[in-house]
Design a protein around this motif. Structure first.
Motif, short mmCIF file in Angstrom:
data_model
loop_
_atom_site.label_atom_id
_atom_site.label_comp_id
_atom_site.label_asym_id
_atom_site.label_seq_id
_atom_site.Cartn_x
_atom_site.Cartn_y
_atom_site.Cartn_z
N ALA A 269 88.91 117.10 106.86
CA ALA A 269 89.36 117.25 105.47
C ALA A 269 90.43 116.24 105.08
O ALA A 269 90.57 115.91 103.90
CB ALA A 269 89.86 118.67 105.23
N SER A 270 91.19 115.75 106.02
CA SER A 270 92.27 114.82 105.68
C SER A 270 91.90 113.35 105.94
O SER A 270 92.77 112.49 105.90
CB SER A 270 93.53 115.19 106.45
OG SER A 270 93.29 115.12 107.84
N ALA A 271 90.63 113.06 106.16
CA ALA A 271 90.21 111.70 106.50
C ALA A 271 90.48 110.69 105.39
O ALA A 271 90.28 110.97 104.20
CB ALA A 271 88.71 111.68 106.84
N VAL A 272 90.95 109.52 105.82
CA VAL A 272 91.18 108.38 104.92
C VAL A 272 90.49 107.18 105.55
O VAL A 272 90.66 106.91 106.74
CB VAL A 272 92.70 108.11 104.76
CG1 VAL A 272 92.94 106.85 103.94
CG2 VAL A 272 93.39 109.31 104.15
N ARG A 273 89.71 106.48 104.75
CA ARG A 273 89.06 105.26 105.21
C ARG A 273 89.31 104.17 104.18
O ARG A 273 89.15 104.41 102.98
CB ARG A 273 87.54 105.46 105.38
CG ARG A 273 87.17 106.44 106.48
CD ARG A 273 87.60 105.90 107.85
NE ARG A 273 87.28 106.81 108.93
CZ ARG A 273 88.10 107.72 109.43
NH1 ARG A 273 89.29 107.89 108.92
NH2 ARG A 273 87.74 108.47 110.44
N ASP A 274 89.69 103.00 104.63
CA ASP A 274 90.01 101.88 103.73
C ASP A 274 91.02 102.30 102.66
O ASP A 274 90.90 101.94 101.50
CB ASP A 274 88.74 101.34 103.06
CG ASP A 274 87.77 100.72 104.05
OD1 ASP A 274 88.20 100.34 105.15
OD2 ASP A 274 86.58 100.63 103.72
N LYS A 275 92.00 103.09 103.06
CA LYS A 275 93.06 103.58 102.18
C LYS A 275 92.53 104.49 101.07
O LYS A 275 93.19 104.70 100.05
CB LYS A 275 93.87 102.42 101.60
CG LYS A 275 94.54 101.58 102.66
CD LYS A 275 95.34 100.45 102.05
CE LYS A 275 95.94 99.60 103.16
NZ LYS A 275 96.67 98.46 102.62
N VAL A 276 91.35 105.05 101.27
CA VAL A 276 90.74 105.95 100.29
C VAL A 276 90.59 107.32 100.95
O VAL A 276 90.01 107.42 102.04
CB VAL A 276 89.35 105.43 99.84
CG1 VAL A 276 88.69 106.41 98.89
CG2 VAL A 276 89.47 104.05 99.22
N VAL B 51 85.04 105.69 96.91
CA VAL B 51 84.80 106.73 97.91
C VAL B 51 83.47 106.45 98.63
O VAL B 51 83.40 106.46 99.86
CB VAL B 51 84.79 108.14 97.28
CG1 VAL B 51 84.32 109.19 98.27
CG2 VAL B 51 86.18 108.48 96.74
N LEU B 52 82.42 106.16 97.86
CA LEU B 52 81.13 105.85 98.48
C LEU B 52 81.21 104.57 99.31
O LEU B 52 80.61 104.50 100.39
CB LEU B 52 80.03 105.70 97.42
CG LEU B 52 79.53 106.99 96.81
CD1 LEU B 52 78.47 106.69 95.75
CD2 LEU B 52 78.97 107.93 97.86
N ASN B 53 81.92 103.59 98.83
CA ASN B 53 82.07 102.35 99.59
C ASN B 53 82.77 102.60 100.91
O ASN B 53 82.36 102.08 101.96
CB ASN B 53 82.83 101.30 98.78
CG ASN B 53 82.00 100.75 97.64
OD1 ASN B 53 80.77 100.80 97.65
ND2 ASN B 53 82.67 100.25 96.62
N ALA B 54 83.83 103.38 100.90
CA ALA B 54 84.56 103.69 102.13
C ALA B 54 83.69 104.47 103.10
O ALA B 54 83.70 104.22 104.31
CB ALA B 54 85.84 104.47 101.80
N ILE B 55 82.92 105.42 102.61
CA ILE B 55 82.01 106.19 103.46
C ILE B 55 80.91 105.29 104.00
O ILE B 55 80.56 105.34 105.17
CB ILE B 55 81.43 107.40 102.69
CG1 ILE B 55 82.54 108.41 102.41
CG2 ILE B 55 80.28 108.04 103.48
CD1 ILE B 55 82.16 109.48 101.40
N GLY B 56 80.38 104.44 103.14
CA GLY B 56 79.30 103.53 103.54
C GLY B 56 79.71 102.57 104.64
O GLY B 56 78.88 102.19 105.47
N ARG B 57 80.97 102.20 104.67
CA ARG B 57 81.45 101.28 105.71
C ARG B 57 81.79 102.00 107.01
O ARG B 57 82.00 101.37 108.04
CB ARG B 57 82.67 100.52 105.21
CG ARG B 57 82.31 99.41 104.24
CD ARG B 57 83.49 98.52 103.94
NE ARG B 57 84.54 99.18 103.19
CZ ARG B 57 84.56 99.28 101.86
NH1 ARG B 57 83.60 98.78 101.14
NH2 ARG B 57 85.57 99.89 101.26
N GLU B 58 81.84 103.34 106.95
CA GLU B 58 82.14 104.12 108.16
C GLU B 58 81.00 103.94 109.15
O GLU B 58 79.83 104.03 108.78
CB GLU B 58 82.32 105.61 107.80
CG GLU B 58 82.62 106.48 108.96
CD GLU B 58 83.98 106.18 109.59
OE1 GLU B 58 84.12 106.47 110.79
OE2 GLU B 58 84.86 105.65 108.92
N ARG B 59 81.33 103.69 110.39
CA ARG B 59 80.27 103.55 111.39
C ARG B 59 79.60 104.90 111.64
O ARG B 59 80.23 105.94 111.51
CB ARG B 59 80.79 102.96 112.70
CG ARG B 59 81.89 103.72 113.32
CD ARG B 59 82.51 102.93 114.47
NE ARG B 59 83.74 103.57 114.81
CZ ARG B 59 83.89 104.39 115.85
NH1 ARG B 59 82.89 104.60 116.64
NH2 ARG B 59 85.03 104.96 116.09
#
Length: 127
Positions: free
Chosen positions: A48-55, A118-126
């Motif tokens: 729930a607290s995940a942050v990816r690419d500062k998002v 948000v979609l971009n950050a998720i999309g870049r997640e491995r």
């Protein structure tokens, strides 16, 4: 249930309920029992607290799963909480399931409640 002081916003709570209404995204079925509202649990793919690419993606990157595929008390052999590898082998990656769900919403004309970052950050997640 709140997690670690990271309570969802009203928009995130509404998103969670929209996602829950999809039913189990992995099976599309009922695992031998009817899917009732309490039988679908929300899985936070990165927490729930995940942050990816500062998002902040934690409360957005969620999947609706039959309780037997999510709940830690379940003895289902491909429960994601107990064995993510077996779940992924059976149903595909969390990212693929999420993106398929998003595609379904877009094709149905359902507006997404978050920005494209948000979609971009998720999309870049491995995966």
């Amino acid at each position: 249930m709140q997690s670690k002081g990271n309570a969802p916003t009203a928009a995130q709570e509404a998103w969670r309920e929209t996602v829950r209404r999809v039913g189990c995204i992995a099976t599309g079925a009922d695992l031998a029992e009817p899917i009732e509202p309490g039988m679908v649990e929300i899985h936070h793919c990165l927490g729930a607290s995940a942050v990816r690419d500062k998002v902040a993606v934690g409360h957005w990157y969620i999947l609706p799963l039959h309780w037997r595929l999510h709940n830690i008390a379940s003895d289902h052999p491909v429960n994601i909480t107990n064995d993510k590898t077996r779940f992924t082998q059976a149903y595909g990656s969390e990212k693929a399931l999420f993106m398929a769900m998003i595609y379904g919403f877009v094709m149905a004309g359902i507006a997404l409640p978050f920005e494209v970052d948000v979609l971009n950050a998720i999309g870049r997640e491995r995966t």
